[in-house]
Design an enzyme around this catalytic site. Structure first.
Site, PDB file in Angstrom:
ATOM      1  N   HIS A  67     -15.949  13.479  12.172  1.00  0.00           N
ATOM      2  CA  HIS A  67     -15.543  13.580  10.711  1.00  0.00           C
ATOM      3  C   HIS A  67     -16.554  14.139   9.831  1.00  0.00           C
ATOM      4  CE1 HIS A  67     -11.761  13.574   8.061  1.00  0.00           C
ATOM      5  NE2 HIS A  67     -12.201  14.958   8.055  1.00  0.00           N
ATOM      6  N   LYS A 105     -13.501   9.584  16.362  1.00  0.00           N
ATOM      7  CA  LYS A 105     -13.519  10.570  15.334  1.00  0.00           C
ATOM      8  C   LYS A 105     -14.901  10.650  14.725  1.00  0.00           C
ATOM      9  CE  LYS A 105     -11.509  10.550  10.563  1.00  0.00           C
ATOM     10  NZ  LYS A 105     -10.109  10.361  10.154  1.00  0.00           N
ATOM     11  N   ARG A 160     -17.941   7.523   6.605  1.00  0.00           N
ATOM     12  CA  ARG A 160     -18.673   7.684   7.642  1.00  0.00           C
ATOM     13  C   ARG A 160     -19.956   8.145   7.464  1.00  0.00           C
ATOM     14  NH1 ARG A 160     -14.271   7.765  11.531  1.00  0.00           N
ATOM     15  NH2 ARG A 160     -12.615   6.945  10.408  1.00  0.00           N
ATOM     16  N   LYS A 193      -5.880   3.035   0.424  1.00  0.00           N
ATOM     17  CA  LYS A 193      -6.748   4.428   0.657  1.00  0.00           C
ATOM     18  C   LYS A 193      -6.612   5.386  -0.633  1.00  0.00           C
ATOM     19  CE  LYS A 193      -6.723   8.116   3.858  1.00  0.00           C
ATOM     20  NZ  LYS A 193      -6.574   8.528   5.122  1.00  0.00           N
ATOM     21  N   HIS A 244      -4.763   6.027  11.788  1.00  0.00           N
ATOM     22  CA  HIS A 244      -4.450   7.111  10.732  1.00  0.00           C
ATOM     23  C   HIS A 244      -3.191   7.773  10.989  1.00  0.00           C
ATOM     24  CE1 HIS A 244      -4.974  10.798   8.775  1.00  0.00           C
ATOM     25  NE2 HIS A 244      -6.115  10.341   8.219  1.00  0.00           N
ATOM     26  N   CYS A 288     -11.932   8.959   4.583  1.00  0.00           N
ATOM     27  CA  CYS A 288     -12.661   8.886   5.774  1.00  0.00           C
ATOM     28  C   CYS A 288     -14.125   9.811   5.934  1.00  0.00           C
ATOM     29  CB  CYS A 288     -11.989   9.969   6.740  1.00  0.00           C
ATOM     30  SG  CYS A 288     -10.328   9.237   7.260  1.00  0.00           S
ATOM     31  N   ASP A 347      -9.288   3.477  11.753  1.00  0.00           N
ATOM     32  CA  ASP A 347      -9.170   4.900  10.747  1.00  0.00           C
ATOM     33  C   ASP A 347      -8.053   4.174   9.883  1.00  0.00           C
ATOM     34  OD1 ASP A 347      -9.208   6.606   9.146  1.00  0.00           O
ATOM     35  OD2 ASP A 347      -8.925   8.110  10.722  1.00  0.00           O
ATOM     36  N   ASP A 348      -8.235   3.850   8.684  1.00  0.00           N
ATOM     37  CA  ASP A 348      -7.135   3.498   7.775  1.00  0.00           C
ATOM     38  C   ASP A 348      -6.703   1.952   7.952  1.00  0.00           C
ATOM     39  OD1 ASP A 348      -7.727   6.025   6.880  1.00  0.00           O
ATOM     40  OD2 ASP A 348      -5.956   6.733   6.889  1.00  0.00           O
ATOM     41  N   ASP A 403     -12.717   2.293   8.192  1.00  0.00           N
ATOM     42  CA  ASP A 403     -13.394   3.359   7.297  1.00  0.00           C
ATOM     43  C   ASP A 403     -12.754   3.290   5.681  1.00  0.00           C
ATOM     44  OD1 ASP A 403     -10.740   4.393   7.709  1.00  0.00           O
ATOM     45  OD2 ASP A 403     -11.798   6.469   7.522  1.00  0.00           O
ATOM     46  N   ASN A 404     -11.646   2.560   5.501  1.00  0.00           N
ATOM     47  CA  ASN A 404     -11.226   2.687   4.230  1.00  0.00           C
ATOM     48  C   ASN A 404      -9.848   1.806   4.298  1.00  0.00           C
ATOM     49  OD1 ASN A 404     -10.647   5.926   4.827  1.00  0.00           O
ATOM     50  ND2 ASN A 404      -8.859   4.802   4.620  1.00  0.00           N
ATOM     51  N   SER A 449      -9.879  14.239  11.462  1.00  0.00           N
ATOM     52  CA  SER A 449      -8.612  13.351  11.260  1.00  0.00           C
ATOM     53  C   SER A 449      -7.374  13.948  12.219  1.00  0.00           C
ATOM     54  CB  SER A 449      -8.000  13.322   9.968  1.00  0.00           C
ATOM     55  OG  SER A 449      -9.023  12.681   9.424  1.00  0.00           O
TER      56      SER A 449
END
Ligand code: MG
Length: 457
Positions: free
Chosen positions: A130, A128, A79, A280, A207, A75, A35-36, A259-260, A153
């Protein structure tokens, strides 16, 4: 029934007998999502201050993609696109879900898990989700047999662990989240070792707020952020070791991605976009081009793939192709089957990509070219104001992945052509639904009371 018989026959031509987890059967699929995580945060993408030997192994013994895009720089939309193969705008998912969201990814969406269920895969998610945490939107209602993790998150109120449709733990020690997810992933693999499985491991890290367990604190040369990545790397190693010990590694497709891009405004608690611009929440490359690896020792030859642009939405049609799962004709898929890319047999069909910020179209890539529409700049929170206003931009990503040399002033004709193509592709999506409501307005009337108190003083 007829179609099932036909697909079984077709599958047996490619993979032999379908059945228990045999080396000639369907591959197991393990999809690991950070994540991130930034483009510059892994050894195999050039980081020298963070050691990631287990993730680097996937690059050395599999495919490393250099031009791989997430469908969103945040996010939830990212996803949704991964799991459905569709631009998130088709689902009205233009922002992130919050603990107070009443909405989620519509149940009518067909997910990779539902796709693989056609082929009797065991399906599980650890981590996660989300995509909505009300029961109707949770993983078990989207094709997964089991779920364990934080449903949104880790910086949102009410961080809890859920198991399947229920809350299991109200007190989450986030220092142990990565370790706990690794343990859950190993349990899933052990439990389903006898049959093909799809395991989606969606980490909450890195994240913010970031945490590492005690064993990893102080181990990297990039402070706590680096420690967190080194623990993620350890957890990838746990999974590959487990698969190896069970004799399953050879026929398991392991995909690793993010994811980003990195949350740069978080400074030393955010990652690095490496050679890319911004991170991001922005549609520059750093926000949406993500490190991505795919290892399947039995079928994929080690390679670095950069010529073919690829996207997170491509996995849906690719996994359908690999397993022979049926995708309904009427379903509009934006990803492309990249099995030929994986197997070194050809390029991706289609080399264009739309860059959205929420439901606003901001840019377009076609081949090596990328255009960006003028940006007025935004004021408000630090991340909204992190990017200054700019005019139309045109970049040649092959020569300039860092988007530093604006070629627009001298190539307006080319830019106009690209804008036309962008418009055509955008309109080709058809009518898009309104944005789902992600966040209800808060009742802040109690602050009025404080204000009136102040005035009286
Ligand atoms: Mg993210």
């Amino acid at each position: 029934m007829k179609s099932i018989v036909v697909s079984l026959l077709a599958a047996s031509c490619c993979f032999g007998q379908i059945g228990p987890n045999d080396p000639d059967g369907f591959p197991n699929i393990v999809y690991i999502f950070a994540d991130d995580l930034g483009y510059g945060d892994l050894g195999c993408y050039g980081a020298t201050d963070i050691k990631t030997p287990h993730i680097d192994r996937l690059a050395n013994e599999g495919i490393k993609f250099t031009d791989f895009y997430s469908a969103s720089s945040i996010c939830s939309p990212s996803r949704a696109a991964l799991l459905t193969g569709r631009y998130p705008q088709r689902m009205g998912i233009n922002g992130v879900f919050f603990p107070q969201s009443f909405t989620g990814m519509p149940q009518s969406e067909l997910t990779i898990a539902e796709l693989l269920k056609q082929k009797d895969y065991a399906t599980g998610i650890v981590g996660k989700w989300h995509l909505g945490h009300r029961q109707e939107f949770l993983p078990l209602q989207q094709g997964f047999d089991s779920y364990f993790g934080i449903p949104y998150s880790n910086d949102m109120q009410s961080v809890v662990y859920m198991r399947d449709n229920n809350i299991e733990e109200f007190q989450v020690d986030q220092r142990l989240t990565t370790k706990t997810y690794a343990e859950e992933a190993l349990k899933f693999i052990d439990k389903h070792k006898e049959r093909p499985f799809f395991l989606y491991v969606a980490h909450n890290m890195p994240h913010v707020p970031i945490y590492a367990s005690e064993a990893f604190v102080g181990t990297s040369q990039r402070g706590l952020y680096g420690d967190v990545i080194q623990e993620l790397d350890w957890s990838v190693g746990q999974i590959t070791k487990k698969l190896e010990s069970l004799g399953l590694l050879e026929n398991t497709l392991i995909i690793f991605s993010s994811d980003n891009g990195p949350w740069l405004v978080m400074e030393d608690h955010g990652g690095s976009a490496g050679i890319l611009r911004e991170g991001k929440q922005f549609t520059f490359e750093g926000g949406m081009r993500v490190p991505t690896l795919a290892m399947w020792k039995k079928k994929i030859k080690p390679a670095t793939v950069h010529a073919a642009m690829t996207t997170q939405m491509d996995w849906f049609p690719t996994l359908a192709k690999i397993t022979g799962a049926h995708v309904p004709d009427e379903l509009k898929i934006d990803g492309r089957d990249i099995s030929a890319v994986l197997f070194g047999k050809g390029n991706r069909k289609g080399d264009s990509f739309l860059f959205f910020d929420g439901n606003k179209l901001q840019g377009y890539r076609k081949g090596q070219w990328k255009i960006k529409m003028p940006f007025k700049g935004t004021k408000g929170s630090p991340w909204q104001s992190a990017v200054a206003a700019h005019d139309t931009l045109l970049f040649n990503l092959k020569n300039d992945p860092g988007e530093s040399n604006n070629l627009y002033p001298k190539n307006k004709k080319l830019a106009l052509k690209l804008f036309d193509q962008m418009e055509d592709e955008y309109h080709g999506l058809g009518e898009l639904p309104p944005s789902l409501v992600m966040r209800m307005g808060s009742d802040n009337s109690h602050f009025n009371h404080l204000e009136s108190n102040k005035k009286q003083q």
